[in-house]
Write a protein that holds these residues in place. Sequence first.
Motif, PDB file in Angstrom:
ATOM      1  N   UNK A   1       0.830  -1.210   0.000  1.00  0.00           N
ATOM      2  CA  UNK A   1       0.000   0.000   0.000  1.00  0.00           C
ATOM      3  C   UNK A   1       0.862   1.257   0.000  1.00  0.00           C
ATOM      4  N   UNK A   2       1.943   1.235   0.747  1.00  0.00           N
ATOM      5  CA  UNK A   2       2.836   2.393   0.790  1.00  0.00           C
ATOM      6  C   UNK A   2       3.480   2.631  -0.573  1.00  0.00           C
ATOM      7  N   UNK A   3       3.903   1.564  -1.240  1.00  0.00           N
ATOM      8  CA  UNK A   3       4.508   1.719  -2.563  1.00  0.00           C
ATOM      9  C   UNK A   3       3.485   2.183  -3.599  1.00  0.00           C
ATOM     10  N   UNK A   4       2.261   1.704  -3.486  1.00  0.00           N
ATOM     11  CA  UNK A   4       1.214   2.172  -4.399  1.00  0.00           C
ATOM     12  C   UNK A   4       0.942   3.653  -4.171  1.00  0.00           C
ATOM     13  N   UNK A   5       1.001   4.097  -2.920  1.00  0.00           N
ATOM     14  CA  UNK A   5       0.833   5.507  -2.611  1.00  0.00           C
ATOM     15  C   UNK A   5       1.975   6.343  -3.210  1.00  0.00           C
TER      16      UNK A   5
ATOM     17  N   UNK B   1      19.092  -5.140  -4.162  1.00  0.00           N
ATOM     18  CA  UNK B   1      19.143  -4.168  -3.063  1.00  0.00           C
ATOM     19  C   UNK B   1      18.055  -4.447  -2.028  1.00  0.00           C
ATOM     20  N   UNK B   2      16.884  -4.883  -2.500  1.00  0.00           N
ATOM     21  CA  UNK B   2      15.799  -5.241  -1.585  1.00  0.00           C
ATOM     22  C   UNK B   2      16.214  -6.423  -0.713  1.00  0.00           C
ATOM     23  N   UNK B   3      16.829  -7.432  -1.328  1.00  0.00           N
ATOM     24  CA  UNK B   3      17.260  -8.616  -0.573  1.00  0.00           C
ATOM     25  C   UNK B   3      18.377  -8.263   0.406  1.00  0.00           C
ATOM     26  N   UNK B   4      19.311  -7.413  -0.017  1.00  0.00           N
ATOM     27  CA  UNK B   4      20.430  -7.052   0.852  1.00  0.00           C
ATOM     28  C   UNK B   4      20.010  -6.151   2.004  1.00  0.00           C
ATOM     29  N   UNK B   5      18.946  -5.366   1.818  1.00  0.00           N
ATOM     30  CA  UNK B   5      18.478  -4.492   2.893  1.00  0.00           C
ATOM     31  C   UNK B   5      17.573  -5.247   3.866  1.00  0.00           C
ATOM     32  N   UNK B   6      17.398  -6.522   3.657  1.00  0.00           N
ATOM     33  CA  UNK B   6      16.577  -7.319   4.562  1.00  0.00           C
ATOM     34  C   UNK B   6      15.089  -7.101   4.376  1.00  0.00           C
ATOM     35  N   UNK B   7      14.678  -6.702   3.190  1.00  0.00           N
ATOM     36  CA  UNK B   7      13.257  -6.484   2.925  1.00  0.00           C
ATOM     37  C   UNK B   7      12.774  -5.107   3.323  1.00  0.00           C
ATOM     38  N   UNK B   8      13.690  -4.165   3.529  1.00  0.00           N
ATOM     39  CA  UNK B   8      13.306  -2.800   3.874  1.00  0.00           C
ATOM     40  C   UNK B   8      12.956  -2.049   2.591  1.00  0.00           C
ATOM     41  N   UNK B   9      11.686  -1.726   2.435  1.00  0.00           N
ATOM     42  CA  UNK B   9      11.208  -1.086   1.217  1.00  0.00           C
ATOM     43  C   UNK B   9      11.786   0.314   1.071  1.00  0.00           C
ATOM     44  N   UNK B  10      11.841   1.077   2.149  1.00  0.00           N
ATOM     45  CA  UNK B  10      12.284   2.476   2.071  1.00  0.00           C
ATOM     46  C   UNK B  10      13.780   2.568   1.803  1.00  0.00           C
ATOM     47  N   UNK B  11      14.544   1.597   2.284  1.00  0.00           N
ATOM     48  CA  UNK B  11      15.967   1.584   1.963  1.00  0.00           C
ATOM     49  C   UNK B  11      16.184   1.205   0.501  1.00  0.00           C
ATOM     50  N   UNK B  12      15.258   0.475  -0.075  1.00  0.00           N
ATOM     51  CA  UNK B  12      15.380   0.060  -1.471  1.00  0.00           C
ATOM     52  C   UNK B  12      14.994   1.171  -2.436  1.00  0.00           C
ATOM     53  N   UNK B  13      13.888   1.860  -2.162  1.00  0.00           N
ATOM     54  CA  UNK B  13      13.422   2.878  -3.107  1.00  0.00           C
ATOM     55  C   UNK B  13      14.073   4.237  -2.870  1.00  0.00           C
ATOM     56  N   UNK B  14      14.574   4.482  -1.678  1.00  0.00           N
ATOM     57  CA  UNK B  14      15.176   5.774  -1.368  1.00  0.00           C
ATOM     58  C   UNK B  14      16.606   5.885  -1.843  1.00  0.00           C
ATOM     59  N   UNK B  15      17.154   7.083  -1.697  1.00  0.00           N
ATOM     60  CA  UNK B  15      18.550   7.317  -2.061  1.00  0.00           C
ATOM     61  C   UNK B  15      19.464   6.785  -0.985  1.00  0.00           C
ATOM     62  N   UNK B  16      20.643   6.339  -1.409  1.00  0.00           N
ATOM     63  CA  UNK B  16      21.655   5.926  -0.448  1.00  0.00           C
ATOM     64  C   UNK B  16      22.373   7.181   0.038  1.00  0.00           C
ATOM     65  N   UNK B  17      22.472   7.326   1.333  1.00  0.00           N
ATOM     66  CA  UNK B  17      23.160   8.477   1.897  1.00  0.00           C
ATOM     67  C   UNK B  17      24.642   8.177   2.014  1.00  0.00           C
ATOM     68  N   UNK B  18      25.450   9.153   1.672  1.00  0.00           N
ATOM     69  CA  UNK B  18      26.897   9.006   1.815  1.00  0.00           C
ATOM     70  C   UNK B  18      27.286   9.184   3.264  1.00  0.00           C
ATOM     71  N   UNK B  19      28.243   8.400   3.702  1.00  0.00           N
ATOM     72  CA  UNK B  19      28.760   8.543   5.060  1.00  0.00           C
ATOM     73  C   UNK B  19      29.666   9.760   5.147  1.00  0.00           C
ATOM     74  N   UNK B  20      30.502   9.942   4.141  1.00  0.00           N
ATOM     75  CA  UNK B  20      31.451  11.052   4.088  1.00  0.00           C
ATOM     76  C   UNK B  20      31.463  11.635   2.687  1.00  0.00           C
ATOM     77  N   UNK B  21      31.941  12.866   2.536  1.00  0.00           N
ATOM     78  CA  UNK B  21      32.113  13.372   1.172  1.00  0.00           C
ATOM     79  C   UNK B  21      33.125  12.507   0.426  1.00  0.00           C
ATOM     80  N   UNK B  22      33.066  12.466  -0.893  1.00  0.00           N
ATOM     81  CA  UNK B  22      33.955  11.573  -1.632  1.00  0.00           C
ATOM     82  C   UNK B  22      35.431  11.897  -1.449  1.00  0.00           C
ATOM     83  N   UNK B  23      35.775  13.160  -1.419  1.00  0.00           N
ATOM     84  CA  UNK B  23      37.166  13.564  -1.248  1.00  0.00           C
ATOM     85  C   UNK B  23      37.195  14.703  -0.222  1.00  0.00           C
ATOM     86  N   UNK B  24      37.929  14.542   0.866  1.00  0.00           N
ATOM     87  CA  UNK B  24      37.982  15.635   1.830  1.00  0.00           C
ATOM     88  C   UNK B  24      38.701  16.840   1.236  1.00  0.00           C
TER      89      UNK B  24
END
Length: 156
Positions: free
Chosen positions: A17-21, A72-95
């Motif tokens: 239902x959330x994905x349909x929304x 990505x869905x399987x690796x996130x353990x079935x977390x829908x929001x982690x699959x459809x959302x953007x991956x957040x960077x831990x750090x900037x690519x180059x300090x």
Amino acid sequence: MSSQKKYPVALSVEDRLALERVTTTGVRSASMIRRARVLLALDTSVGEVAPRAVVAERAGVSCDSVRLISKRYAESGGDVWATVGRKERALPPVPSAVTGEVEARLIALACSTPPQGHARWSLRLLEKHVALVEDIPDLDHSTIGRVLKKRNCVLM
């Protein structure tokens, strides 16, 4: 082995239902909507799933994207929001090489009297002198110009 067997997608009723929304409201990014459509098409809990090529054509993505989304869905353990959302960077690519201390040293050098034989500091002359100072990393003349412009330091 197809991605449906290797990385099965089984959505709960709430997730479906959330994905349909997400796909119908139009307040999300286009990439999030595409990934949600792929997950809905790969959902095995509602019945038989179409082949990957058909799912890709319906969702308007490549077959590889379908595989990566299900992975990505399987690796996130079935977390829908982690699959459809953007991956957040831990750090900037180059300090950044320009820290506050480097910036202060650079401004102090630019405000000092120019070397003998020169009437004023130029960016290229500053670049040569920065390379000689051990505390300051080697900076390009364009980087030096950006730092000085940011701090409103005019070379005279």
